[in-house]
Design a protein around this motif. Sequence first.
Motif, PDB file in Angstrom:
ATOM      1  N   PHE A   7       0.770  -0.836  -0.296  1.00 41.45           N
ATOM      2  CA  PHE A   7       0.019   0.510  -0.248  1.00 41.45           C
ATOM      3  C   PHE A   7       1.040   1.077   0.466  1.00 41.45           C
ATOM      4  O   PHE A   7       1.833   1.254   0.853  1.00 41.45           O
ATOM      5  CB  PHE A   7      -0.626   0.226   1.079  1.00 41.45           C
ATOM      6  N   TYR A   8       0.464   1.657  -0.805  1.00 43.22           N
ATOM      7  CA  TYR A   8       1.740   3.330  -1.085  1.00 43.22           C
ATOM      8  C   TYR A   8       0.986   4.864  -0.472  1.00 43.22           C
ATOM      9  O   TYR A   8      -0.202   4.814  -1.186  1.00 43.22           O
ATOM     10  CB  TYR A   8       1.928   3.200  -3.134  1.00 43.22           C
ATOM     11  N   VAL A   9       1.341   5.319   0.268  1.00 45.05           N
ATOM     12  CA  VAL A   9       1.290   6.508   1.467  1.00 45.05           C
ATOM     13  C   VAL A   9       1.580   7.465   0.200  1.00 45.05           C
ATOM     14  O   VAL A   9       2.288   7.820   0.375  1.00 45.05           O
ATOM     15  CB  VAL A   9       0.951   6.468   2.344  1.00 45.05           C
ATOM     16  N   VAL A  10       0.528   8.397  -0.293  1.00 50.78           N
ATOM     17  CA  VAL A  10       1.439   9.785  -0.687  1.00 50.78           C
ATOM     18  C   VAL A  10       0.594  10.674  -0.019  1.00 50.78           C
ATOM     19  O   VAL A  10      -0.441  10.836   0.166  1.00 50.78           O
ATOM     20  CB  VAL A  10       0.397   9.843  -2.547  1.00 50.78           C
ATOM     21  N   TRP A  11       1.683  11.520   1.200  1.00 51.05           N
ATOM     22  CA  TRP A  11       0.904  12.227   1.912  1.00 51.05           C
ATOM     23  C   TRP A  11       1.790  13.473   0.938  1.00 51.05           C
ATOM     24  O   TRP A  11       0.412  14.760   1.223  1.00 51.05           O
ATOM     25  CB  TRP A  11       2.351  13.049   2.818  1.00 51.05           C
ATOM     26  N   ILE A  18      -4.085   6.515  -0.112  1.00 50.40           N
ATOM     27  CA  ILE A  18      -3.407   5.698  -0.549  1.00 50.40           C
ATOM     28  C   ILE A  18      -4.102   4.778  -1.431  1.00 50.40           C
ATOM     29  O   ILE A  18      -4.815   4.769  -1.921  1.00 50.40           O
ATOM     30  CB  ILE A  18      -3.872   4.753   0.845  1.00 50.40           C
ATOM     31  N   TYR A  19      -2.498   4.093  -2.302  1.00 50.94           N
ATOM     32  CA  TYR A  19      -2.859   3.662  -2.904  1.00 50.94           C
ATOM     33  C   TYR A  19      -2.435   1.990  -3.147  1.00 50.94           C
ATOM     34  O   TYR A  19      -1.433   1.808  -2.388  1.00 50.94           O
ATOM     35  CB  TYR A  19      -2.384   4.625  -4.645  1.00 50.94           C
ATOM     36  N   GLU A  20      -3.179   1.493  -4.225  1.00 48.38           N
ATOM     37  CA  GLU A  20      -2.548  -0.520  -3.706  1.00 48.38           C
ATOM     38  C   GLU A  20      -1.807  -0.153  -4.946  1.00 48.38           C
ATOM     39  O   GLU A  20      -1.450  -1.649  -5.015  1.00 48.38           O
ATOM     40  CB  GLU A  20      -3.963  -0.753  -3.875  1.00 48.38           C
ATOM     41  N   SER A  21      -1.054   0.201  -5.665  1.00 55.15           N
ATOM     42  CA  SER A  21      -0.473  -0.256  -6.798  1.00 55.15           C
ATOM     43  C   SER A  21       0.858   1.280  -7.504  1.00 55.15           C
ATOM     44  O   SER A  21       0.696   2.561  -7.362  1.00 55.15           O
ATOM     45  CB  SER A  21      -0.690  -0.593  -8.563  1.00 55.15           C
ATOM     46  N   SER A  39       6.057   3.496   0.659  1.00 52.78           N
ATOM     47  CA  SER A  39       4.794   1.930   0.532  1.00 52.78           C
ATOM     48  C   SER A  39       5.240   1.247   2.590  1.00 52.78           C
ATOM     49  O   SER A  39       6.255   1.466   2.772  1.00 52.78           O
ATOM     50  CB  SER A  39       6.025   0.761   0.006  1.00 52.78           C
ATOM     51  N   PHE A  40       4.633   0.594   2.380  1.00 56.02           N
ATOM     52  CA  PHE A  40       3.776  -0.161   3.629  1.00 56.02           C
ATOM     53  C   PHE A  40       3.281  -1.502   2.925  1.00 56.02           C
ATOM     54  O   PHE A  40       2.575  -1.418   2.223  1.00 56.02           O
ATOM     55  CB  PHE A  40       2.901   0.732   4.687  1.00 56.02           C
ATOM     56  N   SER A  41       3.159  -2.410   3.726  1.00 59.96           N
ATOM     57  CA  SER A  41       2.794  -3.728   4.175  1.00 59.96           C
ATOM     58  C   SER A  41       1.613  -3.963   4.193  1.00 59.96           C
ATOM     59  O   SER A  41       0.852  -5.197   3.951  1.00 59.96           O
ATOM     60  CB  SER A  41       4.094  -5.098   4.893  1.00 59.96           C
ATOM     61  N   SER A  42       1.089  -3.165   4.893  1.00 61.39           N
ATOM     62  CA  SER A  42      -0.779  -3.595   5.322  1.00 61.39           C
ATOM     63  C   SER A  42      -1.945  -1.823   5.240  1.00 61.39           C
ATOM     64  O   SER A  42      -0.778  -1.069   5.608  1.00 61.39           O
ATOM     65  CB  SER A  42      -0.519  -4.185   6.923  1.00 61.39           C
ATOM     66  N   PHE A  43      -2.970  -2.438   5.132  1.00 60.34           N
ATOM     67  CA  PHE A  43      -3.186  -1.227   4.707  1.00 60.34           C
ATOM     68  C   PHE A  43      -4.137  -0.692   6.197  1.00 60.34           C
ATOM     69  O   PHE A  43      -3.679   0.882   6.457  1.00 60.34           O
ATOM     70  CB  PHE A  43      -4.974  -1.230   4.500  1.00 60.34           C
ATOM     71  N   VAL A  44      -4.286  -0.866   7.594  1.00 63.35           N
ATOM     72  CA  VAL A  44      -3.857  -0.557   8.556  1.00 63.35           C
ATOM     73  C   VAL A  44      -2.375   0.240   9.006  1.00 63.35           C
ATOM     74  O   VAL A  44      -3.047   1.619   9.525  1.00 63.35           O
ATOM     75  CB  VAL A  44      -3.564  -1.476   9.563  1.00 63.35           C
ATOM     76  N   GLU A  45      -0.679  -0.226   8.723  1.00 63.94           N
ATOM     77  CA  GLU A  45       0.121   0.556   8.297  1.00 63.94           C
ATOM     78  C   GLU A  45       0.257   1.676   7.779  1.00 63.94           C
ATOM     79  O   GLU A  45       0.064   2.986   8.381  1.00 63.94           O
ATOM     80  CB  GLU A  45       1.161   0.007   8.151  1.00 63.94           C
ATOM     81  N   LYS A  47      -2.917   3.231   6.518  1.00 67.83           N
ATOM     82  CA  LYS A  47      -4.036   4.206   6.904  1.00 67.83           C
ATOM     83  C   LYS A  47      -3.288   5.196   8.369  1.00 67.83           C
ATOM     84  O   LYS A  47      -3.296   6.451   8.491  1.00 67.83           O
ATOM     85  CB  LYS A  47      -4.744   3.820   7.329  1.00 67.83           C
ATOM     86  N   LYS A  48      -2.155   4.554   9.162  1.00 63.96           N
ATOM     87  CA  LYS A  48      -1.562   5.472  10.176  1.00 63.96           C
ATOM     88  C   LYS A  48      -1.239   5.826   9.952  1.00 63.96           C
ATOM     89  O   LYS A  48      -0.689   7.443  10.624  1.00 63.96           O
ATOM     90  CB  LYS A  48      -0.971   3.868  11.594  1.00 63.96           C
ATOM     91  N   ALA A  49      -0.072   5.604   8.823  1.00 61.71           N
ATOM     92  CA  ALA A  49       0.823   7.099   8.379  1.00 61.71           C
ATOM     93  C   ALA A  49       0.250   8.094   7.595  1.00 61.71           C
ATOM     94  O   ALA A  49       0.912   9.397   7.544  1.00 61.71           O
ATOM     95  CB  ALA A  49       1.778   6.342   7.610  1.00 61.71           C
ATOM     96  N   PHE A  50      -0.874   7.736   6.959  1.00 63.08           N
ATOM     97  CA  PHE A  50      -1.597   9.338   5.746  1.00 63.08           C
ATOM     98  C   PHE A  50      -1.606   9.982   7.465  1.00 63.08           C
ATOM     99  O   PHE A  50      -2.122  11.116   6.986  1.00 63.08           O
ATOM    100  CB  PHE A  50      -2.538   7.927   5.300  1.00 63.08           C
ATOM    101  N   ASN A  51      -2.585   9.387   8.139  1.00 65.14           N
ATOM    102  CA  ASN A  51      -3.038  10.345   9.248  1.00 65.14           C
ATOM    103  C   ASN A  51      -1.780  10.876   9.935  1.00 65.14           C
ATOM    104  O   ASN A  51      -2.180  11.380  10.939  1.00 65.14           O
ATOM    105  CB  ASN A  51      -4.095   9.358  10.107  1.00 65.14           C
ATOM    106  N   GLY A  52      -0.885  10.170   9.580  1.00 65.98           N
ATOM    107  CA  GLY A  52       0.623  10.809  10.623  1.00 65.98           C
ATOM    108  C   GLY A  52       1.492  11.983  10.196  1.00 65.98           C
ATOM    109  O   GLY A  52       0.726  12.296   9.126  1.00 65.98           O
TER     110      GLY A  52
END
Length: 211
Positions: A7-11, A18-21, A39-45, A47-52
């Motif tokens: 899962f890819y976080v774009v701040w 959050i993108y899946e590819s 990138s993160f290995s889980s959606f939970v991680e 989501k937490k990062a995106f909100n951080g």
Amino acid sequence: MAKKPKFYVVWKGKKPGIYESWDDCKAQIDGVKGAQYKSFSSFVEAKKAFNGNYLEYKGKRKGKSELTPQELLKIGDPNYNSISVDAASSGNPGKMEYQGVDTKTKKRLFHQGPFEEGTSNIGEFLALVHGLAFLKKKKSSRIIYSDSRIAIGWVQKKKCGTKLKRSKKNDHLFELIDRAEQWLKKNRHNTPIVKWETKAWGEIPADFGRK
């Protein structure tokens, strides 16, 4: 074995989220100066990062122990009078590309690919040789950073040690390898090739953000 989803976080990008590819993520950051993503290995991680805060995650690598203050002091800071190179491959082999950037500003200095059938090690090797040729042409005194001990070793031996077989699909890539090896044999250079200290400095500035 099936590939683990990422899962890819774009701040900071065209549309943060959050993108899946990687392709979807790349579409959001291409052309965006100072883009922030990881990138993160889980959606939970993710989501937490995106909100951080991006700065809390920048340069972090899983499985790497924290260095002591004494170790950090011994390593010191990067030499910013330098360029950094890196490569990325979606598969082994898979689509591969490489680039070189200014270490301080992350301004892209050169980029090649994607090539249809390559490996990260080949890309790291070609990136280093490209960087050496680039600096020699510019008559630059800058050093060059790479985070690949394998590629650094291949350059020192003036030989790409890949076990990948040549085929019609990757023939162009092997032509570049041949040219790179010939360049190393025919050209002298005084450019120091230095290992990037990932544990101390985070990801190399030329990183494609796919880890």
